[in-house]
Write a protein that holds these residues in place. Structure first.
Motif, PDB file in Angstrom:
ATOM      1  N   MET A 195       0.810  -1.218   0.000  1.00 50.02           N
ATOM      2  CA  MET A 195       0.000   0.000   0.000  1.00 50.02           C
ATOM      3  C   MET A 195       0.845   1.271   0.000  1.00 50.02           C
ATOM      4  O   MET A 195       0.386   2.334  -0.415  1.00 50.02           O
ATOM      5  CB  MET A 195      -0.930   0.010   1.220  1.00 50.02           C
ATOM      6  CG  MET A 195      -2.193  -0.815   1.040  1.00 50.02           C
ATOM      7  SD  MET A 195      -3.260  -0.208  -0.292  1.00 50.02           S
ATOM      8  CE  MET A 195      -3.679   1.413   0.321  1.00 50.02           C
ATOM      9  N   ALA A 207      -0.258   3.358  -4.946  1.00 49.06           N
ATOM     10  CA  ALA A 207      -0.719   1.998  -5.195  1.00 49.06           C
ATOM     11  C   ALA A 207      -2.145   2.000  -5.723  1.00 49.06           C
ATOM     12  O   ALA A 207      -2.502   1.205  -6.611  1.00 49.06           O
ATOM     13  CB  ALA A 207      -0.620   1.181  -3.908  1.00 49.06           C
ATOM     14  N   LEU A 223      -3.508  -5.057  -3.555  1.00 47.45           N
ATOM     15  CA  LEU A 223      -2.880  -4.069  -2.678  1.00 47.45           C
ATOM     16  C   LEU A 223      -2.684  -4.699  -1.312  1.00 47.45           C
ATOM     17  O   LEU A 223      -3.653  -5.040  -0.635  1.00 47.45           O
ATOM     18  CB  LEU A 223      -3.748  -2.811  -2.574  1.00 47.45           C
ATOM     19  CG  LEU A 223      -4.103  -2.113  -3.895  1.00 47.45           C
ATOM     20  CD1 LEU A 223      -4.903  -0.837  -3.630  1.00 47.45           C
ATOM     21  CD2 LEU A 223      -2.843  -1.793  -4.684  1.00 47.45           C
TER      22      LEU A 223
END
Length: 407
Positions: A195, A207, A223
């Motif tokens: 992330m 991200a 993620l």
């Protein structure tokens, strides 16, 4: 495992884990996990774990007719001698550190035997480290390339793509990076990032931006949230460096998920230890290796007896020992307890940092071998003694403490 600095030489299509991965700590492992051992069944969209950790066969061409896959001359970085010695295990049929994977005999390249599209589990990282490029200062690494290769192959990564981080790459926008690198060249079908990942010109891409851009091409992006250890502390390479620099080895090893290791061939030193009854092995490390706090450590040592580099098996984390996960490979490794000194040896007016290991209750010739030293406990900081006799007395005390720690 394929290792290349050129996207045009990469095995495709790919499932990509993207990041710097210095240290390959527990958080990094979570980012890499989603791209391992996966394939997508044609027209079904189902993910199936059908690709096992690859057999290594350095004597046969790899898949997709890449039998001459080598580092591109114009992008290949220079290796220091220590890197080359450690990497020799990986590249018997290539110029520098390149090993191969191959499909089973009954598989068509790019497809599994059950009809599933085969995606190569690929880690994409940057060389040099972006921070080094922007600051102009060499960055010390927790895992220089040889160690990184070892750890990545251990958990089943099939390919490592090192993107040469230069002005051209740094100038790409987030959109251009996805379109040109991930889609156009690597043919990514799946991407996994942490992330906190940032990319694109000026690090403006996040991200979430990567996920949004990639979705336009039908690419699934995982993620991975920020990871913490049992105490709730965030796991990061920076925190691990700080811990090692302060001598907080327990904290560093906890965040890594394995003991911090120093790996390198044995070189001849002054042989002073022999004269006081404590012979030591001098380890030549890559210049880029991050050194922990100067001082004395209790360590466990694996000794290379073949032509490979094998980390310590003492950890409860099976993935720490790459050989344990390589099909068809035997474990030709001996483990020995020891005491290690990292520092400049002020008692004998040393000027440059050295890494010396005394193996407890062991004798033999180590020259020509490679040691992997796993740091278990920091015993004391480096200090200057008034005489060699005083140094000898302290070394004996260090050995006694190390034995009790390593029982």
């Amino acid at each position: 495992m394929w290792v290349t600095y050129s996207c045009t030489a990469a095995l495709t299509p790919t499932a990509v884990a993207l990041g710097n991965f210095d240290g390959f700590h527990l958080g990094h492992r979570q980012v890499v996990q989603p791209i391992l051992n996966r394939s997508i069944r044609e027209n079904s969209g189902q993910i199936s774990a059908t690709v096992s950790a690859p057999q290594r066969d350095l004597g046969q061409p790899g898949p997709n007719n890449n039998e001459n896959l080598v580092f591109e001359p114009e992008t290949r970085r220079e290796f220091d001698p220590a890197d080359s010695l450690v990497l020799a295990h990986w590249g018997k049929n290539s110029d520098v550190g390149l090993s191969q994977t191959r499909t089973e005999d009954n598989e068509i390249p790019g497809w599994n035997s059950d009809g599933a599209v085969r995606f190569y589990g690929t880690v994409v990282t940057f060389d040099p480290h972006p921070q080094e490029f922007f600051t102009g200062q060499a960055k010390k690494l927790l895992t220089p390339l040889a160690e990184k290769i070892e750890l990545l192959e251990a958990i089943g990564v099939e390919q490592l793509v090192l993107l040469p981080f230069d002005r051209e790459l740094a100038a790409l926008t987030a959109q251009e990076f996805v379109e040109e690198i991930l889609v156009g060249q690597l043919q990514a079908s799946r991407i996994s990032v942490g992330m906190d990942f940032r990319f694109g010109r000026g690090r403006t891409g996040t991200a979430v931006d990567l996920q949004a851009i990639a979705s336009n091409y039908g690419i699934d992006v995982t993620l991975v949230g920020l990871h913490t250890c049992g105490s709730g502390e965030r796991i990061s390479s920076s925190v691990i460096r700080e811990s090692l620099a302060s001598g907080d080895l327990q904290r560093a090893n906890q965040l890594l998920g394995r003991p911090y290791s120093l790996v390198g061939p044995i070189v001849r030193g002054q042989q002073l230890g022999r004269t006081i009854g404590f012979p030591t092995a001098n380890i030549q490390l890559p210049p880029s290796k991050f050194l922990p706090r100067f001082g004395v450590y209790a360590v466990r040592v694996s000794i290379e007896d073949g032509d490979g580099v094998f980390p310590d098996e003492s950890s409860s984390y099976k993935w720490e020992n790459p050989k344990s996960l390589m099909l068809g490979e035997s474990l030709d490794v001996s483990l020995v307890n020891g005491v290690m000194n990292v520092g400049c040896r002020p008692t004998v007016d040393g000027q440059q940092p050295t890494v010396e290991v005394h193996l407890l209750d062991w004798s033999g010739d180590l020259y020509g071998k490679t040691l992997s030293v796993s740091l278990v406990e920091f015993l004391r900081p480096e200090q200057k003694f008034p005489s060699l006799e005083a140094l000898k007395t302290q070394i004996q005390a260090d050995c006694d403490v190390a034995r009790s720690v390593l029982l």
